[in-house]
Design a protein around this motif. Sequence first.
Motif, mmCIF file in Angstrom:
data_model
loop_
_atom_site.group_PDB
_atom_site.id
_atom_site.type_symbol
_atom_site.label_atom_id
_atom_site.label_comp_id
_atom_site.label_asym_id
_atom_site.label_seq_id
_atom_site.Cartn_x
_atom_site.Cartn_y
_atom_site.Cartn_z
ATOM 1 N N GLY A 55 -14.865 42.856 96.512
ATOM 2 C CA GLY A 55 -14.783 41.605 97.263
ATOM 3 C C GLY A 55 -16.112 40.900 97.400
ATOM 4 O O GLY A 55 -16.206 39.703 97.160
ATOM 5 N N VAL A 56 -17.167 41.608 97.793
ATOM 6 C CA VAL A 56 -18.430 40.926 98.069
ATOM 7 C C VAL A 56 -19.557 41.403 97.177
ATOM 8 O O VAL A 56 -20.653 40.886 97.237
ATOM 9 N N LEU A 114 -17.727 38.169 114.561
ATOM 10 C CA LEU A 114 -18.140 37.064 115.430
ATOM 11 C C LEU A 114 -17.752 37.341 116.879
ATOM 12 O O LEU A 114 -18.495 37.015 117.805
ATOM 13 N N GLY A 115 -16.577 37.947 117.071
ATOM 14 C CA GLY A 115 -16.114 38.241 118.434
ATOM 15 C C GLY A 115 -17.032 39.235 119.115
ATOM 16 O O GLY A 115 -17.340 39.094 120.308
ATOM 17 N N ARG A 170 -9.831 39.032 105.959
ATOM 18 C CA ARG A 170 -11.028 38.206 106.195
ATOM 19 C C ARG A 170 -10.994 37.592 107.582
ATOM 20 O O ARG A 170 -12.000 37.563 108.289
ATOM 21 N N LEU A 171 -9.790 37.120 107.964
ATOM 22 C CA LEU A 171 -9.641 36.544 109.311
ATOM 23 C C LEU A 171 -10.001 37.589 110.363
ATOM 24 O O LEU A 171 -10.807 37.335 111.266
ATOM 25 N N PRO A 207 -6.699 37.414 102.699
ATOM 26 C CA PRO A 207 -6.996 36.424 103.736
ATOM 27 C C PRO A 207 -6.891 36.978 105.158
ATOM 28 O O PRO A 207 -7.754 36.710 105.990
ATOM 29 N N ALA A 252 -13.708 38.656 110.270
ATOM 30 C CA ALA A 252 -14.581 37.609 110.825
ATOM 31 C C ALA A 252 -14.445 37.572 112.338
ATOM 32 O O ALA A 252 -15.436 37.443 113.075
ATOM 33 N N LEU A 253 -13.190 37.715 112.832
ATOM 34 C CA LEU A 253 -12.989 37.732 114.275
ATOM 35 C C LEU A 253 -13.696 38.927 114.888
ATOM 36 O O LEU A 253 -14.281 38.827 115.966
#
Lengths: 287, 696
Positions: A130-131, A51-52, A43-44, A40, A47-48
């Motif tokens: 994972g993906v 997207l950041g 992933r956080l 987790p 993603a940051l």
Amino acid sequence: MCRERISRSRSGTVETVAFTSLRLKRRFDTEAWIEFGRGPLFRLCFALLVLGLIRILALTWAGIFDVYRHSPDKILPWKEITKKTLAWLIPVRKLWTARPVYSAISFLFHLGLILTPLFLASHNLLWQKGVGFSLPSLPQRVANILTLLVVGAALSIFFGRVLYPAARAISRAQDYLWPLLLAVPFATGYVASNPVISPRTYELMMLLHVYAGDLILVMIPFTKLAHCVLAPLSQLVTHLAWKFPAGAGDRVAETLGYAAMPTWLPQARLRARPEAPNPEQGQVIQK
Amino acid sequence: MDRVRRLKLLLWMPVGLGFAVTVDRFFFGLGAATHLSDATPWGLWIGFDVMSGVALAAGGFVLTATVYIFRLERFHSIVRPAVLTAFLGYVAVVAGLLFDLGLPWHIWHLIIYWNPHSPLFEVGWCVMLYLTVLTLEFFPVPAEDVSSLARVRRFLVKMRIPLVILGIALSTLHQSSLGSLFLIMPYRLYPLWYSPILPVLFFISAIALGLMMAIFESHFTAYFYRRKPETAVLASLASAARWVLILYLVVRFSDLAARGQLHDLVGSAWQVKMFWFEIVVAGLLPVVLFSISKFNRRPGWQWGTAAVGVGGIVLDRVNVGGLIDLSRGAALYLPSWQEIVTSLAIVAGAVLVFLFIIEHFRVWEERPVDPKADPKRLPELNPVGETWLGAPVIAARIKYSLAFVLAAALAFSFLANPKVEATGIVPVPAHRARGDVGKLPGISSRVSFNSSLTPSPSPASGRGGTAKRWVRAKRQKATAIPAGVLYLDGDLTGWGVTFYHQREVERNGGEKSCAICHHMNMPHDQNSGCYECHRDMYQPTDAFRHNWHASRSGANLACIQCHEAGYPRTSAQVKPCTDCHKDMIPPGATIQVSSENLVDASGEIRRLITPGSVVKINTYTAVSYVDAMHELCVGCHAQVAEREKKPEVAQCAECHKGKLNYSDTVNLLYQRTAVAGRRVVMPPPPASPGGAAMKP
């Protein structure tokens, strides 16, 4: 302690080890924390990161468009900007200019910094798990060499900053911190993936590796590390800044005594500093 | 504008959460993002997003009717926001629907493939058409600012009355057809909600909801933009809403009385409590509060009452849409956090678009202006309080995008980690047919008992010596499946076909008949079962068993006995099977089928292959067990059906008679459990160490 002694006296060291590890597990479950760090939390952070970076890029572009729209002087040396941007992005010629040693180290640093995390076989396994898809993998030996290069280069950059007064003068606290922090996941990852070095510290190294990696990922879009996406815009932003407000660049040049040299002239010609400022000549060139 | 800015910052967060869930839902499907199932295919997205979204949009047709048809000009100032609300409500409905549809890219199907018997067909068409009408009704507002669109605008303004009438007609159809959807399920919906006049109830409550939504929305924007609320105009809307609500309550209770359901109003079921809560919130409370003029004159009370009423009728939609059936189905459905977040995100997104349009187009007489956005204004630098992020526009985009990114990343971290890779086709190994072929006439010397059914000495089948147990198990089985009969369920699930092996042998001529069904071209082929080559129920398998050849318990061959030394050990560098198996027909060979084995006593051809024809054996890849069985049985059965004029002989149910629970040996029971993971009544697992031998 008491039980430890009893068990040792009864049946030797084996049970003692099992007992201590059980007790440790209750206190701090390293495995679970590593799993959290690459589950987790990763992933956080990832993603940051993505997207950041998109956000900071979009905001920068929006700012560029705003400035360009509001600037009365819309003539920009696009060819020059493109050339300079490409020259900085592909630093083949820039490598041997002013500070060859520093440039070479910096280049190697960046090379390892980008290639190793993306193309490491173990990371690709994680992606696959994972993906469901992954990138091509580097051979382990190449990855090892690149990792060591990154650690070495990071240390060199750090000591370069510390030892050179000129560099020290323009350094902030974070500038000292970054090379060291960036080296942490590489050093710990190297130790963890080469258990010959220190087989006992695998879990600790992995923990440090994962959390330092996550920390770096999350810091990238919000610190100067964002230059990984903003670097291609730096030439454009610099040139645009000279235009805002209109004629600002020329006025600055005039004040500094460079009126003969318009701001968008190539660096090489600027270095040929005129003996005495001549405003008339400057106007001739501008025509 | 400070309130709006704070509101927008707040709204960008659910939009960010929704973004992450959207990625999850459209990449990994409904199963990853929702708690919906085949038992509960409609959940929060339908109940809230679609049904409530449509109901919330009712303000559009109610107010256009009031202003343009009934010519009540004093409501003119709130008609544009109401149309905008309706428009965005419908867009939100479509967005919610796209999330909920399993194959959203098939949404255009209802335009081409008509099913006029379905209420969903009506709903779909109404949404499409009314959204178009709403777009045309609202388009003149943004078109005001674009001079090149002046002609289009003039045309649309001329067309307003027909558009309004069309809109009212479509809304009437649509609001009520959402109720019609539930007419189909009288036994699923709780009797307090189910009613044959559900469409009428939906329509009346939608009118009330539309009026209250207009009040709510007007106060909402007045508060956030610090405008003076139009309390007097809204008060008359409120009194209209009150009358509609009274009508709604009267119709609803008369309907209950007419259907004789009044006794259901008392009870301890939670649905009854929910019903009364809904009636109070959606009906009684707004009626009372709107009737007291003291409250109805105050903006705060007006706003609060409208909010209560809107919430109540939305609750009614959610109840009908599935909430009330929570514990009535087989599976308990609670929306997943992704569903809730998506619903919030759609609402938040719609509100953001609403605010954007209000600020950029002339929805009101004058656009709300941010005093801080004045270009001539100098920046306020407050070094103590906050960082100055630039002009309001720039500060806004920095803050909102940060809120969006943080929320989206947070949602991504919460998303489970589903694998996109498929596990492939699950192998289902085929097993030997159950039963015992018995003593076959004329071939007793060659065919032995079906060996896998020879029960292993098993301590679980009772007390006594090994021999005794063996006999007991044997006897048990013999009574279970008669001798000479096989039960073919290759996956050991019990769903199979009874095959009268002995009868077939007798019919087809004793020993000679073996080759009619059995290939007899395996090495040393005497009684090989179909499962030996057709090893998987549904996938083709290679008849050549490499691992068996290499295994010590099998052929016990070293690698270099087949693969040439010094070469890669692939199928290319390998010596042919026929080097050892002299009697085997090699792959690639052609054989001429002799008529001898294929013709029975009466001269009828039993196999599909014509005698004398040349058959090429291409590979030793065996088709799946199911295919092999079907080809074998159905081939003959079809011929018989034609010959004997008995079509039923070739039909599925002739052989597939359902599930048969033959009592098995313990060994097979274990196998069955291991294979299918089904619930089998198991004997207690053996306690003695001998039990290890029984595991499949």
